[in-house]
Design a protein around this motif. Structure first.
Motif, mmCIF file in Angstrom:
data_model
loop_
_atom_site.group_PDB
_atom_site.id
_atom_site.type_symbol
_atom_site.label_atom_id
_atom_site.label_comp_id
_atom_site.label_asym_id
_atom_site.label_seq_id
_atom_site.Cartn_x
_atom_site.Cartn_y
_atom_site.Cartn_z
ATOM 1 N N GLY A 1 10.022 -1.211 9.607
ATOM 2 C CA GLY A 1 10.603 -1.515 8.293
ATOM 3 C C GLY A 1 11.717 -0.563 7.905
ATOM 4 O O GLY A 1 12.781 -0.994 7.449
ATOM 5 N N VAL A 2 11.511 0.737 8.088
ATOM 6 C CA VAL A 2 12.558 1.692 7.675
ATOM 7 C C VAL A 2 13.773 1.614 8.594
ATOM 8 O O VAL A 2 14.915 1.732 8.130
ATOM 9 C CB VAL A 2 12.033 3.161 7.584
ATOM 10 N N LEU A 3 13.538 1.364 9.879
ATOM 11 C CA LEU A 3 14.678 1.228 10.812
ATOM 12 C C LEU A 3 15.506 -0.003 10.453
ATOM 13 O O LEU A 3 16.736 0.064 10.385
ATOM 14 C CB LEU A 3 14.166 1.107 12.247
ATOM 15 N N GLY A 4 14.814 -1.112 10.179
ATOM 16 C CA GLY A 4 15.525 -2.344 9.849
ATOM 17 C C GLY A 4 16.259 -2.201 8.522
ATOM 18 O O GLY A 4 17.389 -2.666 8.370
ATOM 19 N N ALA A 5 15.625 -1.535 7.566
ATOM 20 C CA ALA A 5 16.262 -1.348 6.253
ATOM 21 C C ALA A 5 17.526 -0.500 6.403
ATOM 22 O O ALA A 5 18.561 -0.794 5.804
ATOM 23 C CB ALA A 5 15.276 -0.718 5.278
ATOM 24 N N ALA A 6 17.448 0.553 7.201
ATOM 25 C CA ALA A 6 18.630 1.390 7.428
ATOM 26 C C ALA A 6 19.714 0.596 8.155
ATOM 27 O O ALA A 6 20.903 0.737 7.871
ATOM 28 C CB ALA A 6 18.253 2.627 8.247
ATOM 29 N N ALA A 7 19.282 -0.276 9.082
ATOM 30 C CA ALA A 7 20.252 -1.090 9.835
ATOM 31 C C ALA A 7 21.050 -2.012 8.906
ATOM 32 O O ALA A 7 22.205 -2.342 9.179
ATOM 33 C CB ALA A 7 19.549 -1.909 10.913
ATOM 34 N N LEU A 8 20.423 -2.431 7.803
ATOM 35 C CA LEU A 8 21.130 -3.283 6.835
ATOM 36 C C LEU A 8 22.388 -2.585 6.331
ATOM 37 O O LEU A 8 23.411 -3.201 6.092
ATOM 38 C CB LEU A 8 20.236 -3.578 5.630
ATOM 39 N N LEU B 1 9.401 10.126 4.923
ATOM 40 C CA LEU B 1 8.497 10.422 3.810
ATOM 41 C C LEU B 1 7.601 9.212 3.592
ATOM 42 O O LEU B 1 7.990 8.077 3.830
ATOM 43 C CB LEU B 1 9.283 10.675 2.510
ATOM 44 N N LYS B 2 6.397 9.485 3.080
ATOM 45 C CA LYS B 2 5.471 8.387 2.806
ATOM 46 C C LYS B 2 4.734 8.686 1.513
ATOM 47 O O LYS B 2 4.352 9.828 1.257
ATOM 48 C CB LYS B 2 4.486 8.288 3.972
ATOM 49 N N ALA B 3 4.570 7.675 0.656
ATOM 50 C CA ALA B 3 3.836 7.842 -0.598
ATOM 51 C C ALA B 3 3.095 6.554 -0.909
ATOM 52 O O ALA B 3 3.358 5.516 -0.299
ATOM 53 C CB ALA B 3 4.816 8.173 -1.725
ATOM 54 N N THR C 1 0.818 -1.211 0.000
ATOM 55 C CA THR C 1 0.000 0.000 0.000
ATOM 56 C C THR C 1 0.850 1.258 0.000
ATOM 57 O O THR C 1 0.577 2.204 -0.737
ATOM 58 C CB THR C 1 -0.914 0.016 1.257
ATOM 59 N N ASN C 2 1.892 1.274 0.830
ATOM 60 C CA ASN C 2 2.698 2.485 0.994
ATOM 61 C C ASN C 2 4.183 2.248 0.770
ATOM 62 O O ASN C 2 4.680 1.147 0.975
ATOM 63 C CB ASN C 2 2.544 3.037 2.425
ATOM 64 N N ILE C 3 4.838 3.342 0.363
ATOM 65 C CA ILE C 3 6.305 3.366 0.373
ATOM 66 C C ILE C 3 6.685 4.330 1.486
ATOM 67 O O ILE C 3 6.218 5.469 1.508
ATOM 68 C CB ILE C 3 6.897 3.926 -0.938
ATOM 69 N N ARG C 4 7.523 3.854 2.407
ATOM 70 C CA ARG C 4 8.030 4.738 3.452
ATOM 71 C C ARG C 4 9.533 4.829 3.289
ATOM 72 O O ARG C 4 10.184 3.820 3.028
ATOM 73 C CB ARG C 4 7.692 4.179 4.835
ATOM 74 N N GLU D 1 15.212 13.026 -2.852
ATOM 75 C CA GLU D 1 14.817 14.149 -1.985
ATOM 76 C C GLU D 1 15.531 14.080 -0.632
ATOM 77 O O GLU D 1 16.077 15.087 -0.153
ATOM 78 C CB GLU D 1 13.294 14.119 -1.788
ATOM 79 N N LEU D 2 15.551 12.891 -0.041
ATOM 80 C CA LEU D 2 16.187 12.741 1.272
ATOM 81 C C LEU D 2 17.697 12.963 1.183
ATOM 82 O O LEU D 2 18.308 13.552 2.068
ATOM 83 C CB LEU D 2 15.895 11.350 1.844
ATOM 84 N N ARG D 3 18.269 12.499 0.097
ATOM 85 C CA ARG D 3 19.706 12.641 -0.066
ATOM 86 C C ARG D 3 20.094 14.113 -0.237
ATOM 87 O O ARG D 3 21.153 14.547 0.216
ATOM 88 C CB ARG D 3 20.153 11.840 -1.272
ATOM 89 N N GLY D 4 19.191 14.842 -0.887
ATOM 90 C CA GLY D 4 19.421 16.269 -1.041
ATOM 91 C C GLY D 4 19.486 16.967 0.308
ATOM 92 O O GLY D 4 20.262 17.910 0.519
ATOM 93 N N GLN D 5 18.677 16.482 1.249
ATOM 94 C CA GLN D 5 18.643 17.109 2.575
ATOM 95 C C GLN D 5 19.747 16.594 3.488
ATOM 96 O O GLN D 5 20.180 17.279 4.401
ATOM 97 C CB GLN D 5 17.278 16.844 3.228
ATOM 98 N N TYR D 6 20.170 15.341 3.238
ATOM 99 C CA TYR D 6 21.211 14.737 4.075
ATOM 100 C C TYR D 6 22.302 14.163 3.175
ATOM 101 O O TYR D 6 22.357 12.959 2.929
ATOM 102 C CB TYR D 6 20.622 13.628 4.959
ATOM 103 N N PRO D 7 23.191 14.999 2.657
ATOM 104 C CA PRO D 7 24.193 14.532 1.693
ATOM 105 C C PRO D 7 25.149 13.488 2.272
ATOM 106 O O PRO D 7 25.800 12.767 1.518
ATOM 107 C CB PRO D 7 24.947 15.804 1.306
ATOM 108 N N GLY D 8 25.217 13.399 3.603
ATOM 109 C CA GLY D 8 26.172 12.464 4.216
ATOM 110 C C GLY D 8 25.696 11.029 4.311
ATOM 111 O O GLY D 8 26.400 10.197 4.891
ATOM 112 N N VAL D 9 24.512 10.697 3.778
ATOM 113 C CA VAL D 9 24.025 9.320 3.964
ATOM 114 C C VAL D 9 24.971 8.318 3.312
ATOM 115 O O VAL D 9 25.523 8.559 2.247
ATOM 116 C CB VAL D 9 22.586 9.095 3.423
#
Ligand SMILES: [Zn+2]
Length: 306
Positions: free
Chosen positions: A294-301, A31-33, A14-17, A49-57
């Motif tokens: 989901g987003v926390l676990g994905a980032a943890a990867l 963000l959610k869409a 249903t959603n992309i987070r 969009e997120l990378r634009g705001q946080y270039p250090g990712v």
């Protein structure tokens, strides 16, 4: 993981987070869409969009519905988002390292990092929604296996499943199955409060409606949840007998029906687990909302593999 940041994406039916997550597990921006349309294009836009705001990712972790090819960064099969089947994420050209994982596996890692799994080295997560997914943590680490717990067979000649098999757990214990069973019973002549509350349009009912009717004392709705709970208990016992985990963590919309559905599952699981394996087992709800696990676990990867 201190001072590190990564983007975690959860691509569901249903959603992309998508979220920027700090190394200490803090969500800095979210963000959610909708995932209708072309979800891969949409997520590329969100990441940009997120990378634009946080270039250090440092990289992007992606949890997606379906069976994944981790090396090929590809979805092998996705019953809930057919548009993803066979699609590769390689062509995204994010310019950042990308790690792909199944969404329920990512949620298990999220719970291990920041949620109900923090105090356990070995647990199994069941995501209880329209269908049923799962993730397995052993020795504190996410197992890179399919962990499709919703597709373990619990009835040899049972209901046909979207995966092509018969008798899969999710055909008995998931939200869609609960509603379908109740509709069939009503069409067969049994009575339910739901027929009145839904204005006769039972096909539009959700598992939440069924849980609401059960709470008001509707015997058929209670039976629907108990029946599904028993099926879930069979699935839990199978995992307990296979893995002897310290805990089973349950997440998803159906956890709201804990008092009937989950309690029935616990009873059934205790009956079917091998002696010695059920004692000491904790069965508990997730500590993170569906929005965050989901987003926390994905980032943890990304942050853990660095
Ligand atoms: Zn199946």
């Amino acid at each position: 993981m201190e001072n590190d940041i990564a983007i975690g994406v959860d691509l569901g039916g249903t959603n992309i987070r998508a979220a920027v997550v700090g190394g200490e597990g803090k969500i800095l921006r979210k963000l959610k869409a909708s995932s209708a349309g072309d979800p891969i294009r949409a997520l590329a836009g969100m990441v940009a969009e997120l990378r634009g705001q946080y270039p250090g990712v440092r990289g992007v972790g992606l949890g997606t519905a379906g069976l994944v090819d981790r090396r090929g960064l590809r979805v092998i099969h996705s019953p809930n988002i057919p548009a993803l089947t066979g699609r590769s994420f390689r062509s995204l050209n994010l310019g950042l390292p990308l790690v792909v994982e199944n969404d329920a596996n990512a949620a298990a890692l999220g719970e291990r990092w920041m949620g109900a799994g923090r105090e356990f080295q070995d647990f199994v997560l069941f995501t209880l929604g329209t269908g049923i997914g799962g993730g397995i943590v052993q020795g504190g680490r996410l197992l890179g296996v399919a962990a499709e717990v919703g597709h373990m067979v619990i009835e040899r000649d049972g209901e046909r499943c979207s995966c092509g098999n018969n008798g899969c757990l999710e055909q008995y214990a998931a939200a869609r199955a609960i509603v379908q069973w109740l509709v069939r019973e009503v069409e067969g002549g049994r009575e339910s409060l739901l027929l009145e509350t839904m204005g006769g349009r039972l096909h539009g009912a959700t598992a939440r409606d069924v849980a609401g009717a059960a709470r008001e004392g509707d015997p058929l709705a209670r039976e629907a949840l108990r029946r599904a709970g028993r099926a879930l208990g069979v699935g839990i016992a199978n995992m307990v007998n296979l893995l002897a985990p310290e805990a089973v963590i349950l997440t998803g919309g159906l956890v709201g029906a804990w008092d009937i559905y989950v309690e029935e599952a616990v009873r059934e699981a205790s009956r079917r687990s091998m002696p010695g394996l059920f004692e000491g087992l904790r069965i508990l709800p997730s500590a993170l909302g569906a929005d965050d696990a989901g987003v926390l676990g994905a980032a943890a990867l990304v942050l853990e593999n660095a």
